[in-house]
Write an enzyme that holds these catalytic residues in place. Structure first.
Site, PDB file in Angstrom:
ATOM      1  N   SER A   1      -5.052   2.483  -5.062  1.00 40.63           N
ATOM      2  CA  SER A   1      -4.764   3.922  -4.928  1.00 40.63           C
ATOM      3  C   SER A   1      -4.128   4.556  -6.158  1.00 40.63           C
ATOM      4  O   SER A   1      -3.878   5.773  -6.145  1.00 40.63           O
ATOM      5  CB  SER A   1      -3.875   4.217  -3.704  1.00 40.63           C
ATOM      6  OG  SER A   1      -4.642   4.143  -2.519  1.00 40.63           O
TER       7      SER A   1
ATOM      8  N   VAL B   1     -12.065   0.398 -10.371  1.00 35.17           N
ATOM      9  CA  VAL B   1     -12.169  -1.028 -10.005  1.00 35.17           C
ATOM     10  C   VAL B   1     -13.448  -1.290  -9.210  1.00 35.17           C
ATOM     11  O   VAL B   1     -14.166  -2.247  -9.442  1.00 35.17           O
ATOM     12  CB  VAL B   1     -10.944  -1.418  -9.126  1.00 35.17           C
ATOM     13  CG1 VAL B   1     -11.158  -2.731  -8.445  1.00 35.17           C
ATOM     14  CG2 VAL B   1      -9.698  -1.476  -9.968  1.00 35.17           C
ATOM     15  N   ASP B   2     -13.737  -0.384  -8.290  1.00 35.50           N
ATOM     16  CA  ASP B   2     -14.910  -0.521  -7.413  1.00 35.50           C
ATOM     17  C   ASP B   2     -16.176  -0.654  -8.264  1.00 35.50           C
ATOM     18  O   ASP B   2     -16.991  -1.565  -8.085  1.00 35.50           O
ATOM     19  CB  ASP B   2     -14.984   0.727  -6.527  1.00 35.50           C
ATOM     20  CG  ASP B   2     -15.769   0.505  -5.247  1.00 35.50           C
ATOM     21  OD1 ASP B   2     -15.883   1.462  -4.463  1.00 35.50           O
ATOM     22  OD2 ASP B   2     -16.274  -0.617  -5.025  1.00 35.50           O
TER      23      ASP B   2
ATOM     24  N   ASN C   1     -13.552   2.564  -1.130  1.00 37.95           N
ATOM     25  CA  ASN C   1     -13.462   3.775  -0.295  1.00 37.95           C
ATOM     26  C   ASN C   1     -14.107   3.456   1.050  1.00 37.95           C
ATOM     27  O   ASN C   1     -14.780   2.439   1.190  1.00 37.95           O
ATOM     28  CB  ASN C   1     -14.139   4.972  -0.997  1.00 37.95           C
ATOM     29  CG  ASN C   1     -15.616   4.736  -1.230  1.00 37.95           C
ATOM     30  OD1 ASN C   1     -16.365   4.464  -0.302  1.00 37.95           O
ATOM     31  ND2 ASN C   1     -16.032   4.805  -2.475  1.00 37.95           N
TER      32      ASN C   1
ATOM     33  N   GLY D   1      -5.370   5.095  -9.095  1.00 33.86           N
ATOM     34  CA  GLY D   1      -6.315   5.772  -9.996  1.00 33.86           C
ATOM     35  C   GLY D   1      -6.817   7.056  -9.369  1.00 33.86           C
ATOM     36  O   GLY D   1      -6.052   8.010  -9.170  1.00 33.86           O
TER      37      GLY D   1
ATOM     38  N   ASP E   1      -8.771  -7.274 -16.853  1.00 39.14           N
ATOM     39  CA  ASP E   1      -9.882  -6.803 -16.010  1.00 39.14           C
ATOM     40  C   ASP E   1     -10.004  -7.732 -14.811  1.00 39.14           C
ATOM     41  O   ASP E   1     -10.256  -8.927 -14.964  1.00 39.14           O
ATOM     42  CB  ASP E   1     -11.165  -6.857 -16.865  1.00 39.14           C
ATOM     43  CG  ASP E   1     -12.413  -6.513 -16.083  1.00 39.14           C
ATOM     44  OD1 ASP E   1     -13.486  -6.469 -16.700  1.00 39.14           O
ATOM     45  OD2 ASP E   1     -12.307  -6.302 -14.850  1.00 39.14           O
ATOM     46  N   ILE E   2      -9.814  -7.192 -13.640  1.00 35.99           N
ATOM     47  CA  ILE E   2      -9.780  -8.020 -12.419  1.00 35.99           C
ATOM     48  C   ILE E   2     -11.097  -8.759 -12.193  1.00 35.99           C
ATOM     49  O   ILE E   2     -11.121  -9.806 -11.548  1.00 35.99           O
ATOM     50  CB  ILE E   2      -9.407  -7.151 -11.192  1.00 35.99           C
ATOM     51  CG1 ILE E   2      -8.899  -8.031 -10.039  1.00 35.99           C
ATOM     52  CG2 ILE E   2     -10.581  -6.268 -10.747  1.00 35.99           C
ATOM     53  CD1 ILE E   2      -8.224  -7.258  -8.918  1.00 35.99           C
TER      54      ILE E   2
ATOM     55  N   TYR F   1      -7.251   7.849  -6.491  1.00 28.24           N
ATOM     56  CA  TYR F   1      -6.555   8.247  -5.252  1.00 28.24           C
ATOM     57  C   TYR F   1      -5.151   8.790  -5.497  1.00 28.24           C
ATOM     58  O   TYR F   1      -4.443   9.167  -4.567  1.00 28.24           O
ATOM     59  CB  TYR F   1      -6.551   7.085  -4.259  1.00 28.24           C
ATOM     60  CG  TYR F   1      -7.839   6.934  -3.451  1.00 28.24           C
ATOM     61  CD1 TYR F   1      -8.967   7.716  -3.735  1.00 28.24           C
ATOM     62  CD2 TYR F   1      -7.938   6.025  -2.406  1.00 28.24           C
ATOM     63  CE1 TYR F   1     -10.134   7.583  -3.006  1.00 28.24           C
ATOM     64  CE2 TYR F   1      -9.097   5.885  -1.655  1.00 28.24           C
ATOM     65  CZ  TYR F   1     -10.195   6.680  -1.966  1.00 28.24           C
ATOM     66  OH  TYR F   1     -11.352   6.550  -1.224  1.00 28.24           O
TER      67      TYR F   1
HETATM   68  N1  APR Z   1      -9.497  -4.228 -13.450  1.00 27.77           N
HETATM   69  C1  APR Z   1      -8.244  -3.951 -12.993  1.00 27.77           C
HETATM   70  N2  APR Z   1      -7.803  -2.712 -12.737  1.00 27.77           N
HETATM   71  C2  APR Z   1      -8.665  -1.691 -12.963  1.00 27.77           C
HETATM   72  C3  APR Z   1      -9.993  -1.892 -13.423  1.00 27.77           C
HETATM   73  C4  APR Z   1     -10.391  -3.234 -13.676  1.00 27.77           C
HETATM   74  N3  APR Z   1     -11.622  -3.540 -14.123  1.00 27.77           N
HETATM   75  N4  APR Z   1     -10.599  -0.671 -13.539  1.00 27.77           N
HETATM   76  C5  APR Z   1      -9.689   0.246 -13.164  1.00 27.77           C
HETATM   77  N5  APR Z   1      -8.518  -0.350 -12.825  1.00 27.77           N
HETATM   78  C6  APR Z   1      -7.264   0.255 -12.374  1.00 27.77           C
HETATM   79  C7  APR Z   1      -7.086   1.723 -12.612  1.00 27.77           C
HETATM   80  O1  APR Z   1      -6.657   1.957 -13.952  1.00 27.77           O
HETATM   81  C8  APR Z   1      -5.994   2.042 -11.586  1.00 27.77           C
HETATM   82  O2  APR Z   1      -4.721   1.717 -12.112  1.00 27.77           O
HETATM   83  O3  APR Z   1      -7.212   0.122 -10.956  1.00 27.77           O
HETATM   84  C9  APR Z   1      -6.304   1.084 -10.431  1.00 27.77           C
HETATM   85  C10 APR Z   1      -6.962   1.734  -9.205  1.00 27.77           C
HETATM   86  O4  APR Z   1      -7.767   2.818  -9.626  1.00 27.77           O
HETATM   87  P1  APR Z   1      -9.193   3.152  -8.932  1.00 27.77           P
HETATM   88  O5  APR Z   1     -10.162   2.112  -9.297  1.00 27.77           O
HETATM   89  O6  APR Z   1      -9.496   4.584  -9.278  1.00 27.77           O
HETATM   90  O7  APR Z   1      -8.925   3.011  -7.364  1.00 27.77           O
HETATM   91  P2  APR Z   1      -8.208   4.011  -6.348  1.00 27.77           P
HETATM   92  O8  APR Z   1      -7.175   4.864  -7.007  1.00 27.77           O
HETATM   93  O9  APR Z   1      -7.817   3.149  -5.193  1.00 27.77           O
HETATM   94  O10 APR Z   1      -9.389   4.995  -5.900  1.00 27.77           O
HETATM   95  C11 APR Z   1     -10.424   4.457  -5.126  1.00 27.77           C
HETATM   96  O11 APR Z   1     -12.045   5.383  -6.600  1.00 27.77           O
HETATM   97  O12 APR Z   1     -13.534   4.107  -7.752  1.00 27.77           O
HETATM   98  C12 APR Z   1     -13.392   4.881  -6.636  1.00 27.77           C
HETATM   99  O13 APR Z   1     -14.934   3.949  -5.058  1.00 27.77           O
HETATM  100  C13 APR Z   1     -13.564   4.076  -5.385  1.00 27.77           C
HETATM  101  O14 APR Z   1     -13.556   6.012  -4.018  1.00 27.77           O
HETATM  102  C14 APR Z   1     -12.778   4.903  -4.413  1.00 27.77           C
HETATM  103  C15 APR Z   1     -11.603   5.389  -5.254  1.00 27.77           C
END
Ligand code: APR
Length: 174
Positions: free
Chosen positions: A121, A33-34, A24, A123, A10-11, A125
């Site tokens: 991106s 992650v956000d 975003n 997840g 977990d980051i 995205y």
């Molecule tokens: N720690 C590390 N990696 C994580 C965590 C965490 N706590 N939670 C999720 N991830 C991973 C996901 O499994 C994925 O592999 O981070 C990667 C990116 O996924 P997203 O968080 O969905 O980000 P992204 O694909 O860039 O989409 C961004 O999603 O959450 C919204 O507000 C955000 O609108 C934006 C969009």
């Protein structure tokens, strides 16, 4: 060249100078992650994001990054990087390269020695992970980022394996 490590975790737990968020353009939180970063950092982070000027609701364009304080996180900074929505861009590769480059440049500009990166991106995205891993690794391996200790925090085993395979291949794609 400082190290590039791949961590299954977990980051928000990363003990580094800067944690990169997969944000975003509105920069007012979200899921994935956000959501995790905002939950762990606390309301101070949202206030810091809200304080960044929005132009037509956009605080950070796709392919760009912004830096804020990190609230309750161990890190000093959160760097909010906005990757491409894979299906929305003619050239999502260029936008993802840019997002990683802008994030790492901000880390250097703010005298960070260590930075934690998520799989931007990959997840919500919808970026294909293997392609994203190749991009992420080739950006990070550029000599201009050699002073940074880079830690990829990947949330599941499958992603860890994809990143490890990419690191082992060691192919730097210009
Ligand atoms: N720690 C590390 N990696 C994580 C965590 C965490 N706590 N939670 C999720 N991830 C991973 C996901 O499994 C994925 O592999 O981070 C990667 C990116 O996924 P997203 O968080 O969905 O980000 P992204 O694909 O860039 O989409 C961004 O999603 O959450 C919204 O507000 C955000 O609108 C934006 C969009």
């Amino acid at each position: 060249m400082k190290s590039i490590s791949i961590i299954h975790g977990d980051i928000t737990q990363a003990d580094v100078d800067a944690i990169v968020n997969a944000a975003n353009p509105k920069m007012l939180g979200g899921g994935g992650v956000d959501g995790a970063i905002h939950r762990a950092a606390g309301p101070e982070l949202l206030r810091a994001c809200f304080a960044i000027e929005a132009v037509n609701g956009v605080r950070c364009p796709y392919g760009d990054a912004r830096i804020t304080i990190a609230g309750n996180l161990k890190a000093k900074y959160v760097i909010h990087a906005v990757g491409p929505i894979y299906k929305k861009f003619v050239d999502p590769r260029a936008v993802l390269i840019s997002a990683y480059e802008k994030a790492l440049s901000l880390a250097l500009e703010n005298d960070c020695q260590s930075v934690a990166l998520p799989a931007i991106s990959c997840g919500a995205y919808g970026y294909p992970p293997a392609e994203a891993a190749q991009i992420a690794m080739s950006v990070c391996q550029q000599p201009k980022y050699g002073a940074l200790e880079i830690r990829f925090y990947l949330f599941d085993e499958e992603m860890v394996a994809i990143w490890q395979q990419e690191q082992a291949s060691g192919v730097v794609v210009e």
